[in-house]
Write a protein that holds these residues in place. Structure first.
Motif, short mmCIF file in Angstrom:
data_model
loop_
_atom_site.label_atom_id
_atom_site.label_comp_id
_atom_site.label_asym_id
_atom_site.label_seq_id
_atom_site.Cartn_x
_atom_site.Cartn_y
_atom_site.Cartn_z
N GLY A 22 45.91 61.50 38.12
CA GLY A 22 44.50 61.91 38.69
C GLY A 22 44.76 60.17 38.44
N LEU A 23 44.87 59.61 37.59
CA LEU A 23 44.20 58.53 37.59
C LEU A 23 44.58 58.01 38.05
CD1 LEU A 23 41.93 58.91 33.35
CD2 LEU A 23 41.48 59.09 36.17
N LYS A 24 46.41 58.03 37.59
CA LYS A 24 47.18 57.01 37.88
C LYS A 24 47.26 56.56 39.29
CE LYS A 24 52.30 55.91 37.58
NZ LYS A 24 53.15 56.85 37.71
N PHE A 25 47.53 57.78 40.24
CA PHE A 25 47.43 58.31 41.36
C PHE A 25 46.11 57.79 42.49
CE2 PHE A 25 51.32 59.49 39.47
CZ PHE A 25 52.73 59.11 41.13
N GLY A 26 44.67 56.82 41.49
CA GLY A 26 43.70 56.93 43.17
C GLY A 26 42.46 57.49 42.31
N ALA A 27 42.13 59.04 41.16
CA ALA A 27 41.04 58.94 41.33
C ALA A 27 40.96 58.63 39.87
CB ALA A 27 41.75 60.50 40.37
N ASP A 28 38.98 58.56 39.79
CA ASP A 28 38.32 57.29 38.42
C ASP A 28 37.90 58.75 37.77
OD1 ASP A 28 38.34 54.78 40.07
OD2 ASP A 28 37.19 56.28 41.00
N HIS A 29 37.68 59.90 37.93
CA HIS A 29 37.59 60.89 37.11
C HIS A 29 38.25 62.38 37.44
CE1 HIS A 29 34.10 58.40 35.13
NE2 HIS A 29 34.06 58.08 36.05
N VAL A 30 39.01 62.90 36.31
CA VAL A 30 38.92 64.15 36.88
C VAL A 30 38.70 65.13 35.70
CG1 VAL A 30 41.20 65.17 36.49
CG2 VAL A 30 41.06 63.32 37.65
N ILE A 121 48.75 65.94 41.65
CA ILE A 121 48.47 66.58 40.38
C ILE A 121 49.23 67.93 40.96
CG2 ILE A 121 46.42 68.52 39.20
CD1 ILE A 121 44.68 65.95 39.78
N VAL A 122 49.23 67.78 41.90
CA VAL A 122 49.73 69.62 42.42
C VAL A 122 51.10 69.20 42.48
CG1 VAL A 122 50.61 70.45 45.25
CG2 VAL A 122 47.89 69.97 44.42
N GLU A 123 51.39 68.18 42.71
CA GLU A 123 52.88 68.11 42.29
C GLU A 123 53.35 69.01 41.22
OE1 GLU A 123 54.86 64.97 43.90
OE2 GLU A 123 54.72 65.04 45.90
N ARG A 124 52.35 67.76 39.82
CA ARG A 124 53.10 68.55 39.05
C ARG A 124 53.55 69.81 38.72
NH1 ARG A 124 54.36 66.30 33.54
NH2 ARG A 124 54.25 68.32 31.96
N LEU A 125 51.47 70.55 38.95
CA LEU A 125 51.37 71.88 38.59
C LEU A 125 53.00 72.36 39.11
CD1 LEU A 125 47.94 71.90 38.72
CD2 LEU A 125 48.58 72.58 37.06
N ARG A 126 53.37 72.33 40.70
CA ARG A 126 54.53 73.18 41.12
C ARG A 126 55.58 72.86 40.10
NH1 ARG A 126 52.75 72.12 47.36
NH2 ARG A 126 50.88 73.38 47.65
N SER A 127 55.84 72.41 39.88
CA SER A 127 57.03 71.57 39.30
C SER A 127 56.59 72.68 38.05
CB SER A 127 57.12 70.21 39.32
OG SER A 127 56.83 69.66 37.89
N ASP A 128 55.78 72.66 37.29
CA ASP A 128 55.94 73.77 36.29
C ASP A 128 55.16 75.19 36.26
OD1 ASP A 128 56.05 71.32 34.27
OD2 ASP A 128 53.95 71.11 34.87
N GLY A 129 55.36 75.53 37.82
CA GLY A 129 55.80 77.08 38.15
C GLY A 129 54.57 77.12 38.48
N VAL A 133 47.20 74.29 45.77
CA VAL A 133 46.68 73.67 46.69
C VAL A 133 45.23 72.08 46.46
CG1 VAL A 133 45.64 74.15 48.96
CG2 VAL A 133 47.81 75.52 47.85
N ALA A 134 45.27 71.63 47.08
CA ALA A 134 44.80 70.34 46.74
C ALA A 134 43.89 70.30 48.06
CB ALA A 134 45.23 69.22 47.24
N PHE A 135 42.49 70.02 47.97
CA PHE A 135 41.28 70.03 48.89
C PHE A 135 40.53 69.27 48.62
CE2 PHE A 135 41.93 75.08 47.99
CZ PHE A 135 42.59 75.20 49.11
N GLY A 173 36.92 66.31 45.23
CA GLY A 173 37.94 67.33 45.98
C GLY A 173 38.58 67.57 44.82
N SER A 174 38.95 68.70 44.76
CA SER A 174 39.73 69.60 43.59
C SER A 174 41.61 70.29 44.12
CB SER A 174 38.71 71.17 44.26
OG SER A 174 37.49 70.77 43.83
N VAL A 175 41.60 70.73 43.39
CA VAL A 175 42.78 71.46 43.25
C VAL A 175 42.79 72.86 42.51
CG1 VAL A 175 45.90 71.42 41.95
CG2 VAL A 175 44.87 68.60 42.56
N ILE A 176 42.88 73.69 43.50
CA ILE A 176 42.98 75.44 43.00
C ILE A 176 44.27 75.84 42.35
CG2 ILE A 176 41.93 77.36 43.56
CD1 ILE A 176 40.25 76.12 45.71
N THR A 177 44.42 76.14 41.22
CA THR A 177 45.37 76.34 40.41
C THR A 177 45.50 77.60 40.15
OG1 THR A 177 47.34 75.19 39.38
CG2 THR A 177 44.99 75.09 38.66
N THR A 178 46.98 78.47 39.83
CA THR A 178 46.98 79.68 38.87
C THR A 178 47.13 78.98 37.53
OG1 THR A 178 49.41 79.25 39.24
CG2 THR A 178 47.70 81.01 41.03
N ALA A 179 47.25 77.86 36.90
CA ALA A 179 47.19 77.40 35.71
C ALA A 179 46.01 77.79 34.93
CB ALA A 179 47.99 75.90 35.75
#
Ligand code: B12
Ligand code: SF4
Ligand code: SF4
Length: 372
Positions: A22-30, A121-129, A133-135, A173-179
């Motif tokens: 998240g920080l690498k791609f433009g967020a300041d806090h996660v 972040i979504v891509e990483r979570l999806r690649s881990d199964g 979804v980002a909102f 904004g948020s990523v809602i995930t099943t992780a």
């Protein structure tokens, strides 16, 4: 650290990986919030809607049950990865003349870079199964409550989420995930204390209780709401044409963190808008320049309405170009614009321009007010 899809809680090192992305791609806090029903937000939406504090807003108020249930957005949701991105850029000099001001969050599109971070972040979570979804500023999630639950900040009395050490000039904004991510365990402690500068500083007394905004008085909403702009709040609007920052500008913990303005951002910043240019521009030009703002029905008429009020507050009635623009709008085909032009002309001492021959009720109402 991170097994393939699992119902066992994942340890903090995986959260660190997601945070780093998240920080690498433009967020300041996660931070991480639980994905249960956001009961406080649900109750607030329902109670405030019933109390009339939502005015005619839809957004998250349209369906409070949905917008406060992450599981309605992503079936099997276990956690929300919540991100904040600062929108403090260095302020360009204010040009001379009749100028409208734009709230900081709208100077450039700050949601796009936030969405890029969320998507990474979504891509990483999806690649881990996992499902993810980002909102961001989407009516499916109440973003501030999610940020509070993720331990990113506290609710200020101005209703914004304030991040410790940085204040509230952040989009969320948020990523809602099943992780099954480990969630924040403690909320950030209140940092307002006995301060109430935002309540006292709001130009329209819209903060009716700590953390509660009456949308029908809030300039940020009134500038977005279609229809006649309430007369009693037009003078308080000042030069604003989109958004209002007053309850954040007066807030001591805010504005302490400045993002480095990129070359691309500085080229496209829209902090100040020459009102006469805006009032002379075509529909296409207005949509081209300001179409990313929230405009009801994507109708540029609302920009012109706002610009007329601002012109009435900061224009010079003796200026020839101002006179020509007022004359043009006093005979516009849209009664909405004639009505606000009547108010602006009267504000600027141009009563001689007013013809009391209009037959439209909203224009007659303004003419009567202008004459009294
Ligand atoms: C509707 C909306 C508005 C409306 C109504 C604002 C409001 N206060 O509800 C209007 C158009 C007026 C508006 C204006 C602004 N908005 Co707005 N808006 C939204 C939107 C779409 C939904 C907000 C919502 O659901 N509100 C519902 C009510 C119930 O929530 P609330 O007021 O936050 O209520 C909470 C507090 O009262 C708290 N609480 C409960 N008890 C107590 C007790 C105390 C003592 C305290 C302090 C708090 C507290 O719990 C409640 C429930 O969570 C969100 C995006 C989203 N999808 O979430 C953006 C959002 C909230 N807006 C945002 C921004 C940037 C703004 C403006 C600053 C823009 C501007 N400069 O003009 C202003 C700020 C005005 C203000 N003081 O709130 C950001 C906020 C970022 C942040 N750091 O907080 C958001 C999150 C958009 C985003 N994704 O970044 N907005
Ligand atoms: S955004 Fe402006 S009008 Fe709305 S509560 Fe804050 S200071 Fe008041
Ligand atoms: S102005 Fe004071 S009371 Fe209002 S949000 Fe900021 S710190 Fe809190």
């Amino acid at each position: 650290m991170r097994p393939q899809q699992t119902s066992e809680p994942i340890d903090d090192r995986y959260v660190d990986v997601l945070r780093a992305i998240g920080l690498k791609f433009g967020a300041d806090h996660v931070g991480i919030a639980p994905a249960g029903v956001m009961q406080r937000a649900r109750d607030s939406l329902i109670v405030r809607k019933q109390a009339g504090l939502a005015d005619s807003m839809q957004f998250t108020y349209r369906n409070p049950i949905r917008s406060t249930d992450p599981n309605a957005a992503v079936k099997g949701a276990q956690a929300m990865v919540v991100a904040a991105r600062s929108y403090v850029l260095s302020e360009p000099d204010r040009p001379a003349g009749a100028i409208g001001s734009v709230a900081r969050y709208a100077w450039v599109d700050h949601y796009e870079p936030l969405r890029i971070a969320l998507k990474a972040i979504v891509e990483r979570l999806r690649s881990d199964g996992f499902k993810a979804v980002a909102f961001a500023d989407d009516n499916s999630v109440v973003d501030r409550e999610a940020a509070w639950l993720a331990g990113l900040g506290w609710f200020g009395k101005n209703a914004n989420i304030l991040l410790p050490g940085s204040g509230s000039f952040f989009v969320l904004g948020s990523v809602i995930t099943t992780a099954p991510l480990p969630v924040a365990t403690a909320p950030v402690a209140d940092g307002c204390g006995s301060c109430q500068r935002c309540i006292d500083g709001c130009p329209t007394a819209a903060i009716v209780a700590p953390g509660v905004v009456d949308a029908g008085r809030c300039l940020a909403w009134l500038l977005q709401r279609p229809g006649v702009f309430p007369r009693q709040f037009r003078a308080a609007l000042g030069d604003r044409i989109y958004g209002c920052d007053e309850c954040q500008i007066v807030c001591p913990p805010t504005v302490r963190f400045e993002r480095k303005t990129s070359v691309n951002e500085s080229k496209h910043i829209q902090a100040w808008v020459p009102l006469l240019d805006m009032l002379e521009a075509s529909d296409d030009a207005l949509i081209d320049s300001y179409g990313r703002w929230y405009l009801a029905d994507r109708n540029p008429m609302w920009l012109r309405r706002n610009a007329l009020i601002a012109l009435g507050n900061v224009g010079d009635g003796t200026d020839v170009r101002v006179g020509a623009v007022l004359q043009r709008y006093l005979v516009d085909s849209e009664p909405m614009l004639r009505a606000h032009a009547v108010w602006a002309a009267a504000q600027l001492g141009c009563h001689h321009m007013l013809a009391f021959t209009d037959t439209d009720p909203i224009v007659i109402d303004e003419l009567v007010a202008a004459a009294s």
